[in-house]
Scaffold this motif. Structure first.
Motif: not given
Ligand code: FEO
Ligand code: CA
Ligand code: CA
Ligand code: CA
Length: 741
Positions: A1, A394, A487, A489, A595, A611
């Motif tokens: 998300m 993440d 981040r 992922e 992602d 994403d």
């Protein structure tokens, strides 16, 4: 998300930024180190460079699958031989000419015989017997005709699918009610989470789910799960439900997946912290040490301010199944056995599921650490050597991890029948490491255990034992100086050369000259820039993300050091080639916010899924096919930010034959999860949360839904005005060839 849910129920739960440690911002030591050593050069084998070069191939073998309509003569193949799909905002699933996309399994679909057809009007219930919502990571487990595990089965299998979270607008007739939430709505929402194991079988060349299968299983936000590994029976896991700290209930926000070499599913619990409410003043009822830990995992409170929960499930009544989502200290016990003050510590792990036995015990493997887990990618198994499992955390400025098993790999375990016992052998004992990416293109894996004085003597948080280190691995990463990343992922392991690819999706908190909690650029996260979305929306930081590539020293899974480069930088093709579009992406290749990342075991293609919320003024989220080379095949790029200079080793810039857009999803979606039949001829991917930009206040007016997919493509109830649904999509090539050729 990627985006927060737009109700007052919510905050930016996936943009958590609780890493206030002083871990390296390498800018200060950069310049001294930059141009030493012609790093990543001669020692890296050119033999690997062309491992999956875009040479013409002949499709392997004949078809052993009578139901697949393969022409008598196999087509010759060229990897990435398809015509690129253009960027689009169309509310449909777009594949290249010569391919077909078919929905096979969407939110609410009946999973068991006797369950009513999904009406998709907000009145459906019983989601513990239906597909959950927000399909995410997914793995394929082959089944023989007799129902035994069969890794080469192309026409019968079990899909293990994560249901990450929910689009609550569409689960209820009028959208979600205000708090206190009606119990019936909460029951639906808890059941829409978790994991599904669903049998699929091929008839006349098309897969469909098998509702009567005895393999089918729904694991929800309420299903009982064992705690194993170093945190089992830990004081921090004692609850009213499990006074011994050995069990918990539910798995939530399941994002990425992994498939073990012994045929089980690993599912990562990602943005779980926000599911738990914590009352204002709860800080007064905890030790300073406990408050440090809760703050580091995004649940800090003050005397005046509570930590709100994402969906308000704790407001649905006094029953235990609702009260457990309130993690405030309420009882009088010293150990937490009379309330749910420790309930949050039961989430945040990699969970192992044996898909081949619907009654098998589920286990949270705490040895792999506790954070916002995405995927779990295994090193190539080598008999007699340990296995490495690569993982990302993440959230903004979090870390990359690996777990190295104590047990060495035995090929006999690949076909063992007690798969849970094999999981016990490999996943409960081993060492957890965190990554430090040095600015010279080298890196270190730093062990997270009490044997490391930086952890046992850490001033900020007093660790008690290795169970505590596992539960609070983020804090252990702080203690040893791990590198803050953009981040992390999914990750994937190149099937030939074993290099590990980590997507760094984006980071709105990365800056050249940080203020407050922002993080400075470093060599492994070198970009910070401004992008315009639409007419005038300004986006800052690493807006479009990148993909970092790692090679273990000596190719050893247990190596304590590695080399790295940046394989690809996400960018718009029109962006500055010297500061943003560093990989030189063309209009057929440009993407934002990588992602999902999965290597095809069949073709070796590296599939990259997005994403994104940054490039969505131009295109819906997408999937690209890549044929990567090997670490060290490119040049260095130097970004001169005035007073700050960052030099980063880059992979070779893609050509039209090594990176190409393959799929664009419907409106307001993300693409995630990928698995294939072993012959590579059928691919399954997930389209998550189409239409999630729809305002709750617009649920009564289908004309205002931002997507109607897949109803508008003829799948399920509702047609052109349907409520949107997450779904698993099957992709086939019309000539019967492998996907991506
Ligand atoms: Fe569930 Fe990090 O995406
Ligand atoms: Ca994401
Ligand atoms: Ca833009
Ligand atoms: Ca993800």
């Amino acid at each position: 998300m990627n985006k927060p849910f737009d109700l007052p129920l919510s905050a930016h739960f996936d943009e958590e930024d609780s890493n206030t440690s002083t871990n390296p911002n390498f800018g200060s030591v950069l310049k001294a180190r930059l141009s030493r050593r012609g790093m990543l050069r001669s020692t890296l084998g050119s033999a690997m460079t062309a491992a999956f070069g875009s040479v013409a191939l002949t499709a392997c073998g004949g078809s052993d699958d009578d139901s697949n309509p393969v022409p008598p003569t196999q087509p010759s193949e060229t990897l990435l031989g398809f015509t690129a799909v253009a960027k689009t905002l169309a509310d449909t699933a777009t594949v290249p000419t010569g391919y077909t996309a078919t929905v096979v399994y969407a939110t609410g679909d009946a999973m068991f015989a006797g369950v009513s057809a999904f009406k998709n009007d907000g009145t459906d219930t019983g989601y513990d017997r239906r597909s959950g919502d927000c399909h995410d990571g997914m793995e394929y487990f082959g089944l023989s005709a007799s129902g035994a595990p069969d890794p080469i089965s192309n026409d019968r299998a079990l899909l293990g699918i994560n249901f990450e979270y929910i689009t609550p607008q569409f689960l209820h007739v009028n959208g979600p009610s205000a708090r206190p939430r009606p119990a019936g709505e909460t029951d639906i929402e808890v059941d829409c989470h978790g994991v599904g194991i669903v049998e699929i079988s091929k008839t006349a060349g098309k897969f469909a789910t098998v509702q009567a299968s005895t393999f089918n299983r729904r694991i929800t936000g309420a299903t009982e799960i064992e705690i194993t590994g170093p945190a089992r029976a830990h004081a921090a896991l004692v609850t009213k439900f499990s006074p011994t700290g050995t069990r918990t209930r539910g798995t939530v926000n399941n994002c990425g997946t992994g498939k073990t070499p012994w045929g089980t599913l690993l599912t990562g619990e990602e943005n779980w912290a926000g599911y738990f409410y914590r009352a204002a003043g709860d800080n007064q009822k905890r030790t300073a040490n406990a408050n440090v830990a809760l703050a580091r995992y995004g649940r800090s409170v003050t005397d005046a301010a509570a930590a709100s929960s994402r969906y308000g499930w704790e407001t649905s009544g006094t029953q235990d199944k609702y009260a457990r989502w309130d993690m405030s200290v309420k009882g009088v016990s010293a150990d937490g056995s009379d309330d749910y003050r420790n309930e949050i510590n039961g989430q945040g792990y990699i969970v192992e599921i044996d898909p081949y036995l619907a009654t098998s015990v589920l286990k949270k493997r705490t040895a792999l650490g506790r954070y916002a887990h995405e995927s779990a990618a295994f090193s190539k198994p080598v008999a007699g050597k340990p296995l490495a499992i690569y993982m990302g955390d993440d959230a903004q400025n979090e870390y990359v991890y690996k777990f190295v098993t104590s047990a060495t790999w035995s090929q006999a375990d690949a076909t063992a029948t007690d798969r849970v016992a094999v999981g016990d052998k490999y996943l409960d004992q081993g060492k957890l490491y965190v990554a430090r990416f040095n600015d010279d293109g080298t890196g270190n894996w730093i062990e997270l255990s009490m044997s490391n004085p930086a952890i046992s003597g850490y001033a900020t948080y007093a660790f008690t034992d290795n169970g505590d280190v596992a539960i609070h691995s983020r804090i252990a990463g702080d203690a040893v100086g791990a590198t803050k990343m953009d981040r992390p992922e999914w990750c994937g392991v190149h099937p030939t050369n074993g290099e590990i690819y980590f997507t760094m999706t984006n980071n709105s908190n990365r800056r050249v000259a940080p203020t407050g909690t922002q993080t400075q650029v470093n060599a492994a996260n070198p970009r910070a820039y401004t992008d315009i979305k639409g007419v005038s929306t300004t986006q800052q930081g690493n807006v479009n993300g990148h993909i970092v590539r790692v090679r273990e020293n000596g190719g050893e899974p247990g190596a304590s050091s590695f080399t790295w480069d940046v394989y690809l930088f996400g960018a718009e093709s029109t962006a500055s080639p010297s500061f943003v579009n560093l990989s030189g992406l063309t209009a057929d290749q440009d993407f934002s916010s990588p992602d999902g990342l999965v290597f095809s075991p069949s073709t070796g293609i590296c599939w990259i899924q997005t994403d994104d919320g940054a490039f969505t003024d131009v295109t819906n989220c997408m999937m690209l096919a890549a044929v990567p080379g090997a670490l060290g095949d490119g040049e260095k790029v130097t970004l001169n930010y005035g007073t700050t200079t960052v030099t980063t080793p880059m992979g070779k810039k893609p050509t039209p034959n090594t990176l190409k857009r393959f799929f664009v999803g419907p409106a307001n979606n993300e693409i995630t999860g990928l698995c294939e039949t072993p012959d590579g001829k059928v691919m399954f991917i997930n389209v998550q949360h189409p239409g999630d930009d729809t305002a709750v206040t617009d649920v009564g007016d289908p004309a205002k839904f931002t997507s109607h997919w897949p109803g508008n493509s003829g799948y399920g109830a509702g047609g052109a005005t349907a409520r949107p649904r997450s779904a698993t999509v099957m992709i086939t090539k019309n000539d019967g060839g492998r996907i991506g050729t």
